[in-house]
Scaffold this motif. Structure first.
Motif, short mmCIF file in Angstrom:
data_model
loop_
_atom_site.label_atom_id
_atom_site.label_comp_id
_atom_site.label_asym_id
_atom_site.label_seq_id
_atom_site.Cartn_x
_atom_site.Cartn_y
_atom_site.Cartn_z
N TYR A 152 77.23 4.71 -1.59
CA TYR A 152 76.49 4.96 -0.36
C TYR A 152 76.37 6.47 -0.19
O TYR A 152 77.32 7.21 -0.46
N VAL A 153 75.20 6.91 0.27
CA VAL A 153 74.96 8.34 0.48
C VAL A 153 74.46 8.53 1.91
O VAL A 153 73.47 7.91 2.32
N LEU A 154 75.14 9.40 2.64
CA LEU A 154 74.70 9.75 4.01
C LEU A 154 74.11 11.15 3.97
O LEU A 154 74.79 12.12 3.62
N LEU A 155 72.84 11.26 4.33
CA LEU A 155 72.16 12.55 4.39
C LEU A 155 72.35 13.13 5.80
O LEU A 155 71.78 12.66 6.77
N GLU A 439 61.15 7.36 7.38
CA GLU A 439 61.31 5.99 7.83
C GLU A 439 62.77 5.59 7.66
O GLU A 439 63.36 5.76 6.60
N ALA A 440 63.37 5.09 8.73
CA ALA A 440 64.76 4.65 8.69
C ALA A 440 64.99 3.64 9.79
O ALA A 440 64.21 3.54 10.75
N ALA A 446 69.93 3.54 8.27
CA ALA A 446 69.68 3.16 6.87
C ALA A 446 68.24 3.51 6.51
O ALA A 446 67.30 3.16 7.22
N VAL A 447 68.06 4.22 5.40
CA VAL A 447 66.74 4.65 4.98
C VAL A 447 65.92 3.44 4.55
O VAL A 447 66.39 2.58 3.80
N LEU A 457 70.87 4.64 0.87
CA LEU A 457 70.80 5.92 1.58
C LEU A 457 70.81 5.71 3.08
O LEU A 457 70.22 4.75 3.60
N TYR A 458 71.48 6.62 3.78
CA TYR A 458 71.49 6.68 5.24
C TYR A 458 71.15 8.11 5.65
O TYR A 458 71.32 9.05 4.86
#
Length: 497
Positions: A152-155, A439-440, A446-447, A457-458
């Motif tokens: 999981y990746v949080l931007l 868009e999320a 969540a992307v 991706l988040y």
């Protein structure tokens, strides 16, 4: 089974997410969950917004709303009280440097909590430039050559510098972003005349930096609207009971009429709320300050704030916890109309400035050092004079050897120059929202992507500004960080069930 969560960007948003995750995992362990924390700056925690050491840089939000822990908005206020005396009857707009120290402490506490709980945490002082692979084999690539396996990746990319006025890049005397403040301290002669592009909170921070450094030259705020933010009431927020400008009223209109809520409906409800709450008739034409005398209006706003009579501010701040859901009721067409018709007026009343900043601006205007002008049409480099020319719609021009781009953060996806964002767009994993950002999912962050094999991706913060709306407010981003963490950890638990 292991699960790796990578947080890219360890400013206030990233720290809030990491702290929330460690709290939840310490209370309800999920063995094998690890964290990779990526931050390109040496100073983890404060980020660009709170890494400043300028004494004139104050928080624009009162301390009672600035806590970094979900459901504990007063935590920062309590942290302050343990360190210095506070007037409980007054509003406190702490120096940003002080808030930066607070963020560092929250981060250090989260790391200790992780260590005590046996949670693996790896810190990478580098910049993320790409994500490779796919849903089940994603790897984050850093500029130092490191790759990080990430489930999981949080931007949490913080405050993106905009590409606006790129045609001025490289010109001597052009400063494309007022952060970090050292760019202004070291790059502007104290006697130079300065054009500041913008007249909102970023422009005010620019002015504070220059005045802290004893700047003597004239300073000009130029923007399309020519409006300054309104002034925060210098007291703890008083309750305001809304009767019309409410999520309930908006939903009821949709239900009864059988059609979508519109921007016209939104303004009518706000207007009705204000008129019923006002002791005197409201001159709506006078309240339209587009292109007006901003410094004269500032004097009015200071007096209103001191008298606790800034009604528009009270309505909008009382609605802060419903604002994101209100925004969600508008169609894409009406969101665009909001941007064209109401956004500047909304921003000045909702994103206000502390009264100490207002008085500083008023004093600079009174002594003739500061002007605020609307109707700017273009800002160009003049080869003949080796300086800059701002041209206005009325045909007037303004010349100066220094221009500072203080138009605020990048809102549109194609206006963000971040290398990682560019990579993710090119791979088709980030899609532009028509009102800005990406868009999320509005609740979890969540992307939303059309590629089912894309990495998980988040995003929180300015990258999801159009979906969640209030993304320049720390309290709101803290709430969004909690929801993103909750969603990720629930999915990790679900894969193990």
């Amino acid at each position: 089974m292991t699960a790796s969560i990578t947080i890219i960007g360890m400013g206030a948003c990233g720290v809030a997410a990491f702290a929330e995750a460690t709290i939840r995992l310490a209370a309800s362990p999920q063995p094998g969950v690890s964290f990779d924390l990526v931050e390109r700056d040496d100073d983890l925690g404060p980020g660009l917004a709170f890494g400043t050491d300028q004494p004139g840089h104050l928080l624009n939000t009162e301390s009672r709303l600035m806590g970094l822990y979900a459901h504990e908005p007063r935590h920062f206020r309590d942290w302050l009280r343990a360190r210095r005396a506070l007037d409980e009857d007054a509003a406190e707009y702490a120096p940003r440097a002080e808030y930066g120290a607070y963020v560092r402490e929250v981060f250090a506490e989260a790391r200790r909590r992780a260590e005590d709980a046996g949670i693996t945490v790896r810190v990478h002082r580098s910049e993320a430039v790409a994500i490779e692979g796919g849903r089940d084999d994603a790897h984050v690539r850093l500029t130092d050559g490191t790759t990080i396996a990430a489930d999981y990746v949080l931007l949490a990319l913080g405050t993106p510098k905009p590409r606006r006025f790129a045609h001025l890049d490289g010109r001597p005397g052009y400063i494309d972003f007022p952060w970090p403040a050292a760019r202004l301290r070291n790059g502007v002669d104290r006697d130079a005349e300065v054009i500041v592009l913008g007249s909102s909170l970023s422009a005010i921070d620019t002015l504070a930096t220059l005045l802290d450094e004893k700047h003597r030259g004239r300073i000009h705020f130029v923007s399309r609207e020519g409006m300054l933010p309104r002034v925060e009431i210098p007291a703890p927020e008083a309750p305001f009971e809304r009767r019309h400008f409410t999520l309930s009223a908006m939903h009821r209109l949709m239900r009864e009429r059988g059609r979508r809520f519109s921007i016209v409906d939104l303004f009518r409800l706000f207007r009705r709320e204000a008129e019923e709450a006002s002791d005197t008739p409201i001159d709506w034409r006078a309240e339209d300050r587009f292109g007006g005398d901003a410094l004269a209006a500032l004097d009015i706003d200071i007096a209103r704030a001191e008298a606790h009579g800034e009604l528009f501010q009270r309505i909008l701040t009382a609605a802060r916890y419903e604002a994101s859901e209100m925004w969600d009721l508008l169609s894409p067409r009406d969101r665009a109309r909001f941007g064209r018709w109401l956004a500047p007026h909304f921003a000045t009343a909702r994103f206000t400035m502390p009264i100490v900043n207002a008085r500083r601006i008023a004093a600079a205007g009174a002594r003739g050092q500061l002007t605020v002008r609307g109707g700017v049409a273009s800002t160009e480099w003049d080869d003949d004079t080796c300086g800059f020319v701002a041209s206005f719609a009325d045909g007037d021009t303004l010349r100066a050897p220094v221009v500072v781009n203080a138009t605020g953060t990048a809102m549109q996806l194609d206006d963000i120059p971040d290398a990682l964002v560019t990579d993710l767009v090119a791979r088709g994993w980030l899609h532009a929202h028509p009102s800005g950002g990406i868009e999320a999912h509005r609740h979890s962050g969540a992307v939303i992507t059309r590629d089912r094999e894309a990495p998980r991706l988040y995003a929180i913060g300015e990258l999801v500004n159009a979906v969640q709306r209030d993304t320049n407010a720390v309290w709101f981003n803290v709430a969004c960080a909690e929801r993103a963490v909750q969603d990720m950890l629930a999915k990790v638990a679900g894969t193990r069930a």
